[in-house]
Design an enzyme around this catalytic site. Structure first.
Site, PDB file in Angstrom:
ATOM      1  N   ASP A  29       0.863 -65.276   2.433  1.00 30.52           N
ATOM      2  CA  ASP A  29      -0.750 -65.032   2.770  1.00 30.52           C
ATOM      3  C   ASP A  29      -1.420 -64.734   2.109  1.00 30.52           C
ATOM      4  O   ASP A  29      -1.479 -64.551   0.676  1.00 30.52           O
ATOM      5  CB  ASP A  29       0.039 -63.231   3.043  1.00 30.52           C
ATOM      6  CG  ASP A  29      -0.747 -62.407   3.986  1.00 30.52           C
ATOM      7  OD1 ASP A  29      -0.328 -62.682   5.088  1.00 30.52           O
ATOM      8  OD2 ASP A  29      -2.173 -62.631   4.263  1.00 30.52           O
ATOM      9  N   ILE A  30      -2.401 -65.131   2.381  1.00 30.73           N
ATOM     10  CA  ILE A  30      -4.310 -65.068   1.592  1.00 30.73           C
ATOM     11  C   ILE A  30      -4.575 -64.308   1.080  1.00 30.73           C
ATOM     12  O   ILE A  30      -4.997 -63.517  -0.217  1.00 30.73           O
ATOM     13  CB  ILE A  30      -4.564 -65.788   2.180  1.00 30.73           C
ATOM     14  CG1 ILE A  30      -5.895 -66.832   1.839  1.00 30.73           C
ATOM     15  CG2 ILE A  30      -5.873 -64.683   3.354  1.00 30.73           C
ATOM     16  CD1 ILE A  30      -6.865 -67.508   2.581  1.00 30.73           C
ATOM     17  N   ASN A  86       3.767 -59.226  14.602  1.00 26.99           N
ATOM     18  CA  ASN A  86       2.769 -57.997  15.206  1.00 26.99           C
ATOM     19  C   ASN A  86       2.102 -59.084  16.274  1.00 26.99           C
ATOM     20  O   ASN A  86       2.496 -59.943  15.697  1.00 26.99           O
ATOM     21  CB  ASN A  86       1.417 -58.014  13.919  1.00 26.99           C
ATOM     22  CG  ASN A  86       1.197 -57.569  13.242  1.00 26.99           C
ATOM     23  OD1 ASN A  86       2.536 -56.439  12.852  1.00 26.99           O
ATOM     24  ND2 ASN A  86       1.075 -57.508  11.665  1.00 26.99           N
ATOM     25  N   GLY A  92      -2.137 -54.813  15.348  1.00 30.91           N
ATOM     26  CA  GLY A  92      -2.451 -55.731  14.282  1.00 30.91           C
ATOM     27  C   GLY A  92      -2.410 -57.484  14.201  1.00 30.91           C
ATOM     28  O   GLY A  92      -2.738 -58.186  13.374  1.00 30.91           O
ATOM     29  N   GLN A  93      -1.806 -57.792  15.775  1.00 34.32           N
ATOM     30  CA  GLN A  93      -2.093 -59.783  15.651  1.00 34.32           C
ATOM     31  C   GLN A  93      -3.071 -59.989  15.379  1.00 34.32           C
ATOM     32  O   GLN A  93      -3.813 -59.861  16.324  1.00 34.32           O
ATOM     33  CB  GLN A  93      -1.267 -60.157  16.692  1.00 34.32           C
ATOM     34  CG  GLN A  93      -1.387 -62.007  16.690  1.00 34.32           C
ATOM     35  CD  GLN A  93      -0.219 -62.219  17.635  1.00 34.32           C
ATOM     36  OE1 GLN A  93       0.247 -62.084  18.508  1.00 34.32           O
ATOM     37  NE2 GLN A  93      -0.522 -63.390  17.667  1.00 34.32           N
ATOM     38  N   SER A  94      -3.683 -60.758  14.086  1.00 36.72           N
ATOM     39  CA  SER A  94      -4.675 -61.246  14.548  1.00 36.72           C
ATOM     40  C   SER A  94      -5.025 -62.825  14.116  1.00 36.72           C
ATOM     41  O   SER A  94      -6.165 -63.565  14.917  1.00 36.72           O
ATOM     42  CB  SER A  94      -5.623 -60.903  12.488  1.00 36.72           C
ATOM     43  OG  SER A  94      -4.818 -61.691  11.680  1.00 36.72           O
ATOM     44  N   HIS A  99       4.457 -65.823  14.127  1.00 36.92           N
ATOM     45  CA  HIS A  99       4.556 -65.849  12.298  1.00 36.92           C
ATOM     46  C   HIS A  99       5.489 -64.397  12.134  1.00 36.92           C
ATOM     47  O   HIS A  99       4.658 -63.617  12.395  1.00 36.92           O
ATOM     48  CB  HIS A  99       2.936 -65.960  11.840  1.00 36.92           C
ATOM     49  CG  HIS A  99       2.593 -64.731  11.934  1.00 36.92           C
ATOM     50  ND1 HIS A  99       1.532 -65.258  12.851  1.00 36.92           N
ATOM     51  CD2 HIS A  99       2.293 -63.706  11.350  1.00 36.92           C
ATOM     52  CE1 HIS A  99       0.384 -64.317  12.988  1.00 36.92           C
ATOM     53  NE2 HIS A  99       1.123 -63.471  12.092  1.00 36.92           N
TER      54      HIS A  99
HETATM   55  P1  AMP Z   1      -1.464 -60.635  11.488  1.00 30.66           P
HETATM   56  O1  AMP Z   1      -2.504 -59.939  10.952  1.00 30.66           O
HETATM   57  O2  AMP Z   1       0.250 -60.344  11.868  1.00 30.66           O
HETATM   58  O3  AMP Z   1      -1.424 -62.156  12.834  1.00 30.66           O
HETATM   59  O4  AMP Z   1      -1.323 -61.781  10.454  1.00 30.66           O
HETATM   60  C1  AMP Z   1      -2.066 -62.937   9.842  1.00 30.66           C
HETATM   61  C2  AMP Z   1      -2.453 -62.870   8.338  1.00 30.66           C
HETATM   62  O5  AMP Z   1      -2.655 -64.426   8.175  1.00 30.66           O
HETATM   63  C3  AMP Z   1      -2.796 -62.339   7.558  1.00 30.66           C
HETATM   64  O6  AMP Z   1      -1.677 -61.010   6.592  1.00 30.66           O
HETATM   65  C4  AMP Z   1      -3.635 -62.879   6.859  1.00 30.66           C
HETATM   66  O7  AMP Z   1      -3.655 -62.428   5.456  1.00 30.66           O
HETATM   67  C5  AMP Z   1      -2.844 -64.110   7.079  1.00 30.66           C
HETATM   68  N1  AMP Z   1      -4.114 -65.180   6.844  1.00 30.66           N
HETATM   69  C6  AMP Z   1      -5.252 -65.437   7.668  1.00 30.66           C
HETATM   70  N2  AMP Z   1      -5.773 -66.781   7.318  1.00 30.66           N
HETATM   71  C7  AMP Z   1      -4.800 -67.124   6.516  1.00 30.66           C
HETATM   72  C8  AMP Z   1      -4.845 -68.925   5.374  1.00 30.66           C
HETATM   73  N3  AMP Z   1      -5.341 -69.365   5.447  1.00 30.66           N
HETATM   74  N4  AMP Z   1      -3.634 -68.363   4.244  1.00 30.66           N
HETATM   75  C9  AMP Z   1      -2.859 -67.861   4.419  1.00 30.66           C
HETATM   76  N5  AMP Z   1      -2.800 -66.751   5.376  1.00 30.66           N
HETATM   77  C10 AMP Z   1      -3.820 -66.465   6.291  1.00 30.66           C
END
Ligand code: AMP
Ligand code: ZN
Length: 113
Positions: A29-30, A86, A92-94, A99
């Site tokens: 995770d970034i 999520n 909090g799904q972004s 995943h």
């Molecule tokens: P969610 O908020 O559950 O949808 O999780 C999305 C996750 O993706 C978050 O923890 C972010 O930090 C991670 N994320 C977003 N962009 C990247 C990326 N380019 N590489 C790795 N992780 C990422």
């Protein structure tokens, strides 16, 4: 396809890939929320749990078994780890490509925030 995780799975966007196979890619995770914070991402574009089809059952089981293997390899199987997804805004799904977050390496509180 403008999906971030589809692009990471295809290699179009670089990521720190931990392991991969024909069904999934595992990346760091970034923005890690724990000393170990991996994302297990199926190559198939599935929005979230609500989008799962019967034919995805094997895939979801496979993801969990890969998580168990990584937990043992990283030495967190016995101490403990969390595997979470999520779903939609309040959770909090972004990124709207399913995943599983794998979190470990510190004491994880419950309930989560
Ligand atoms: P969610 O908020 O559950 O949808 O999780 C999305 C996750 O993706 C978050 O923890 C972010 O930090 C991670 N994320 C977003 N962009 C990247 C990326 N380019 N590489 C790795 N992780 C990422
Ligand atoms: Zn996608």
């Amino acid at each position: 396809m403008s999906c971030l995780f589809c692009k990471i799975a295809s290699g179009e966007i670089p990521a720190k890939v931990v392991c991969q196979d024909e069904h999934l890619v595992v990346i760091e995770d970034i923005n890690p929320a724990a000393p170990l914070h991996l994302l297990l991402i199926p190559r198939k574009h599935i929005v979230n749990t609500l989008d799962l089809q019967p034919e995805d059952d094997v895939l979801i089981g496979h993801i969990h078994r890969v998580a168990a293997r990584i937990a043992r390899e990283r030495g967190v199987a016995e101490s403990g780890f969390r595997l979470v997804s999520n779903n939609n805004a309040a959770a909090g799904q972004s990124v709207f490509h399913i995943h599983f977050h794998m979190l470990a390496g510190r004491s994880l509180t419950w309930p989560p925030g």
